[in-house]
Write an enzyme that holds these catalytic residues in place. Structure first.
Site, mmCIF file in Angstrom:
data_model
loop_
_atom_site.group_PDB
_atom_site.id
_atom_site.type_symbol
_atom_site.label_atom_id
_atom_site.label_comp_id
_atom_site.label_asym_id
_atom_site.label_seq_id
_atom_site.Cartn_x
_atom_site.Cartn_y
_atom_site.Cartn_z
ATOM 1 N N ASP A 7 0.882 -1.170 0.000
ATOM 2 C CA ASP A 7 0.000 0.000 0.000
ATOM 3 C C ASP A 7 0.921 1.221 0.000
ATOM 4 O O ASP A 7 1.669 1.433 0.955
ATOM 5 C CB ASP A 7 -0.880 -0.038 1.258
ATOM 6 C CG ASP A 7 -1.837 1.139 1.330
ATOM 7 O OD1 ASP A 7 -1.618 2.146 0.619
ATOM 8 O OD2 ASP A 7 -2.796 1.047 2.109
ATOM 9 N N VAL A 8 0.860 2.022 -1.064
ATOM 10 C CA VAL A 8 1.812 3.137 -1.176
ATOM 11 C C VAL A 8 1.608 4.196 -0.089
ATOM 12 O O VAL A 8 2.480 5.035 0.120
ATOM 13 C CB VAL A 8 1.757 3.819 -2.564
ATOM 14 C CG1 VAL A 8 2.227 2.878 -3.659
ATOM 15 C CG2 VAL A 8 0.381 4.403 -2.863
ATOM 16 N N ASN A 10 2.650 5.443 -10.095
ATOM 17 C CA ASN A 10 1.412 5.461 -10.872
ATOM 18 C C ASN A 10 0.171 5.189 -10.022
ATOM 19 O O ASN A 10 -0.929 5.597 -10.393
ATOM 20 C CB ASN A 10 1.541 4.405 -11.984
ATOM 21 C CG ASN A 10 0.215 4.020 -12.583
ATOM 22 O OD1 ASN A 10 -0.326 4.737 -13.416
ATOM 23 N ND2 ASN A 10 -0.337 2.884 -12.152
ATOM 24 N N TYR A 25 -9.862 15.349 -6.165
ATOM 25 C CA TYR A 25 -8.906 14.582 -6.980
ATOM 26 C C TYR A 25 -7.939 15.539 -7.675
ATOM 27 O O TYR A 25 -6.725 15.320 -7.681
ATOM 28 C CB TYR A 25 -9.682 13.749 -7.999
ATOM 29 C CG TYR A 25 -8.831 13.002 -9.004
ATOM 30 C CD1 TYR A 25 -8.200 11.813 -8.664
ATOM 31 C CD2 TYR A 25 -8.671 13.478 -10.308
ATOM 32 C CE1 TYR A 25 -7.433 11.120 -9.595
ATOM 33 C CE2 TYR A 25 -7.907 12.800 -11.243
ATOM 34 C CZ TYR A 25 -7.282 11.615 -10.881
ATOM 35 O OH TYR A 25 -6.520 10.931 -11.795
ATOM 36 N N LYS A 84 -3.822 15.827 -7.582
ATOM 37 C CA LYS A 84 -2.973 15.674 -8.770
ATOM 38 C C LYS A 84 -2.152 16.937 -9.029
ATOM 39 O O LYS A 84 -1.021 16.868 -9.523
ATOM 40 C CB LYS A 84 -3.825 15.294 -9.980
ATOM 41 C CG LYS A 84 -4.354 13.866 -9.898
ATOM 42 C CD LYS A 84 -3.208 12.848 -9.844
ATOM 43 C CE LYS A 84 -3.661 11.420 -9.926
ATOM 44 N NZ LYS A 84 -2.541 10.458 -10.015
#
Ligand code: NAP
Length: 254
Positions: free
Chosen positions: A64-65, A91, A159, A163
């Site tokens: 899990d990043v 990614n 979101y 980003k």
């Protein structure tokens, strides 16, 4: 076939599906040993099987990043199995929402921050620490999005904020570490042919129809087209490309 990554080790997070899987396959096709990471084992094993069936070498590591220890485990596994970490593609990412910001659940806000922002920070940190210890350094490509620095859309505000943070992390980290031999860039995809670009309840045919009016090129990008941009930035062809973002969005933000 060109082999820009022969004898190099490439780590790809979120490589069990979509863009990440396409990136992993593309690195393997150009000679890299590939370490694929994600939370679910089965899709990672499928990616490894596809690479091995094509004659490549790959290793799956569940992680899990958003957890520092998991990310370190992936970097350590890459070095232990293949001897170095030359390329990393951050990614893994999620989209939560669709509703206006004031109606977004706090959990959905935090999940996106944890995975899309903290996950990229933790991965960058572990990857850079390894790469700067190697005489050959390394190259990192983060996957941002056109929703962020380039474009906003109703229902995607949280979101987009995450980003935009990936874009800023990319540029700042690139400056922080280029003198140590670690080159960092980003790819910002627009609508790409994965589950993530389907609206709730939308079919692929419905999306294709929507793209005709929303996108100048008239279609989504193929995952292989996004992968090609990632491989360019990770390759020696891009040796003097530092802290930039390559937008692959079928003309949406032109
Ligand atoms: N598709 C588009 O139109 C589009 C456009 C712009 C940007 N992007 C970005 O492109 C990247 C890839 O997205 P995609 O379209 O290929 O979607 P996807 O198929 O849903 O891929 C996302 C991958 O990330 C993994 N992941 C999610 N959370 C994770 C975590 N905490 N730790 C480790 N892995 C995690 C998922 O696997 P597990 O669930 O097994 O962990 C999955 O394999 C994302 O960063 C996305 O934001 C996509």
């Amino acid at each position: 076939m060109t082999s820009r990554f022969t004898d190099r080790t490439a780590l790809v997070t979120g490589a069990g599906s979509g863009i990440g899987r396409a990136v992993a396959l593309a690195f393997a096709a150009e000679g890299a040993n590939v370490v694929v990471a994600g939370r679910r084992r089965e899709p990672l094993d499928e990616t490894v099987a596809l690479i091995e069936a094509a004659g490549g070498k790959a290793l799956a590591v569940t992680a899990d990043v958003a957890r520092a220890a998991d990310v370190q485990t992936v970097v350590d596994a890459a070095v232990e199995r293949f001897g170095s970490l030359d390329v990393a593609v951050n990614n893994a990412g999620v989209f939560r929402g669709g509703e206006p910001l004031a109606d977004l659940a706090e959990d959905d806000w935090r999940t996106q921050l944890d995975i899309n922002v903290t996950g990229v920070f933790l991965a960058l940190r572990a990857e850079v620490r390894q790469m700067r210890s190697q005489p050959s350094g390394g190259a990192i490509v983060n996957i941002a999005s056109t929703f962020g620095m380039h474009k906003r859309q109703p229902g995607a505000t949280a979101y987009a904020a995450t980003k935009a943070a990936v874009s800023v992390l990319t540029r700042g980290a690139a400056l922080d570490h280029i003198a140590e031999g670690v080159r960092i860039n980003a790819v910002s995809p627009g609508a790409t042919d994965t589950q993530m670009s389907l609206q709730p309840g939308e079919t692929e045919a419905g999306r294709a129809e929507r793209m005709k009016s929303e996108v100048p090129l008239g279609r989504v990008a193929a995952v292989e087209e996004v992968a090609a941009a990632v491989l360019y930035l990770a390759s020696d062809d891009a040796a003097s490309v530092v802290g930039t973002e390559l937008v692959v969005d079928s003309g949406q933000t032109a």
